[in-house]
Design an enzyme around this catalytic site. Structure first.
Site, PDB file in Angstrom:
ATOM      1  N   LYS A 170       0.816  -1.225   0.000  1.00  7.01           N
ATOM      2  CA  LYS A 170       0.000   0.000   0.000  1.00  7.01           C
ATOM      3  C   LYS A 170       0.852   1.278   0.000  1.00  7.01           C
ATOM      4  O   LYS A 170       0.451   2.280  -0.593  1.00  7.01           O
ATOM      5  CB  LYS A 170      -0.951   0.010   1.198  1.00  7.01           C
ATOM      6  CG  LYS A 170      -2.064  -1.040   1.089  1.00  7.01           C
ATOM      7  CD  LYS A 170      -3.047  -0.934   2.245  1.00  7.01           C
ATOM      8  CE  LYS A 170      -4.019  -2.103   2.226  1.00  7.01           C
ATOM      9  NZ  LYS A 170      -5.019  -2.017   3.295  1.00  7.01           N
ATOM     10  N   GLY A 211     -14.341  -7.281  11.831  1.00  7.02           N
ATOM     11  CA  GLY A 211     -14.084  -6.366  10.726  1.00  7.02           C
ATOM     12  C   GLY A 211     -14.544  -6.765   9.341  1.00  7.02           C
ATOM     13  O   GLY A 211     -14.142  -6.129   8.361  1.00  7.02           O
TER      14      GLY A 211
END
Ligand code: ATR
EC number: 1.1.1.25
Length: 262
Positions: free
Chosen positions: A66, A236
């Site tokens: 990322k 999550g």
């Protein structure tokens, strides 16, 4: 030909993104193929260039690329600049564009739970990349105070110093994990403790009305303790679906309904 999308990471086998994007495509009537790409640790840029050279439309980026994706972009959204990490890539006017949808994914997941964010005080445990990506979207969604607690206090202090200018309307504070105390609307576990099987201890001095665990599908001592207190909790998975919906909508201009995919 179907529109081509993919997620790139290393490892990549575990990714749930293809099944999510295919489910969104089916629901919205968009013809696409979404695949997984394993990039070598030293070959991220070459991998994404090859994808876009073959008329790929959009890429998701996952661990550990990322930050490299962030560095590769010519054009970044505000929230990607603040996160210093990119999970969504596309080409526009010959330029690589990048966004980060993780934080909005969390906001969407919390809203789908009907937990309110306006005027709330939040506690985020952890001060790594996961926390960096969510602070700005949480404040945009109305959080007025965010306390960041970390095992290594200096890391939380650095994060607060970095993010303060981006969220002038909110109060940001750093504390040590040893000093967990106070009363919060939502406590969010953004550490990697559940992924490594480590325990987190939530002392009695810490009170909260809701608890969100960013990890999913793993035993979580954080969630066990929150459940024992009888407060609403969530793992999550909704955040995962939420970030995928945001990416899908950037690329395809249609936003599936989160609740349809939980
Ligand atoms: P990510 O990008 O997923 O946030 P990271 O940058 O490696 O991953 O950050 C991991 C976070 O989990 C850090 O806040 C880390 O605390 P330190 O900064 O003190 O290392 C936290 N963490 C990991 N294992 C932990 C544990 N057993 N107890 C408490 N915090 C833990």
């Amino acid at each position: 030909m179907s529109k081509q999308f993919a997620v790139v990471g290393n490892p990549i086998e575990q990714s749930r993104s293809p099944e999510l994007h295919h489910a969104f495509a089916e629901k919205t009537g968009i013809d696409l193929v979404y695949s997984k790409r394993l990039a070598p640790l030293d070959g991220f840029e070459a991998n994404i260039q090859a994808f876009f050279a073959q008329d790929g439309m959009g890429l998701n980026v996952t661990v550990p690329f990322k930050e490299q994706a962030f560095a590769a972009c010519a054009v970044l959204t505000e929230r990607a600049k603040i996160a210093k990490a990119v999970n969504t890539l596309w080409m526009q006017d010959g330029k690589l564009h990048g966004d980060n949808t993780d934080g909005q994914g969390l906001v969407n997941a919390i809203k789908a739970l009907d937990w309110k964010l306006e005027d709330t005080e939040l506690l985020i445990i952890g001060a790594g990349g996961a926390t960096r990506g969510v602070v700005y979207p949480l404040v945009q969604a109305g959080a007025k105070k965010i306390v960041i607690a970390n095992r290594t206090l200096a890391r939380a202090e650095q994060l607060v110093a970095d993010l303060k200018p981006a969220v002038p309307q909110a109060t940001l504070e750093a504390i040590s994990l040893n000093d967990l105390a106070g009363d919060f609307d939502i406590v969010i576990n953004a550490t990697s403790a559940s992924l490594t099987g480590d325990a987190l201890v939530l002392p009695e001095a810490l009170q909260f009305k809701h608890a969100y665990e960013m990890a999913y599908g793993k035993p979580s001592s954080f969630l066990d303790q929150a459940k024992a207190r009888g407060v609403p909790t969530s793992e999550g998975y909704g955040m995962l679906v939420g970030q995928a919906i945001e990416s899908f909508s950037i690329w395809n201009g249609v936003k599936p309904e989160l609740k349809d995919f939980l």
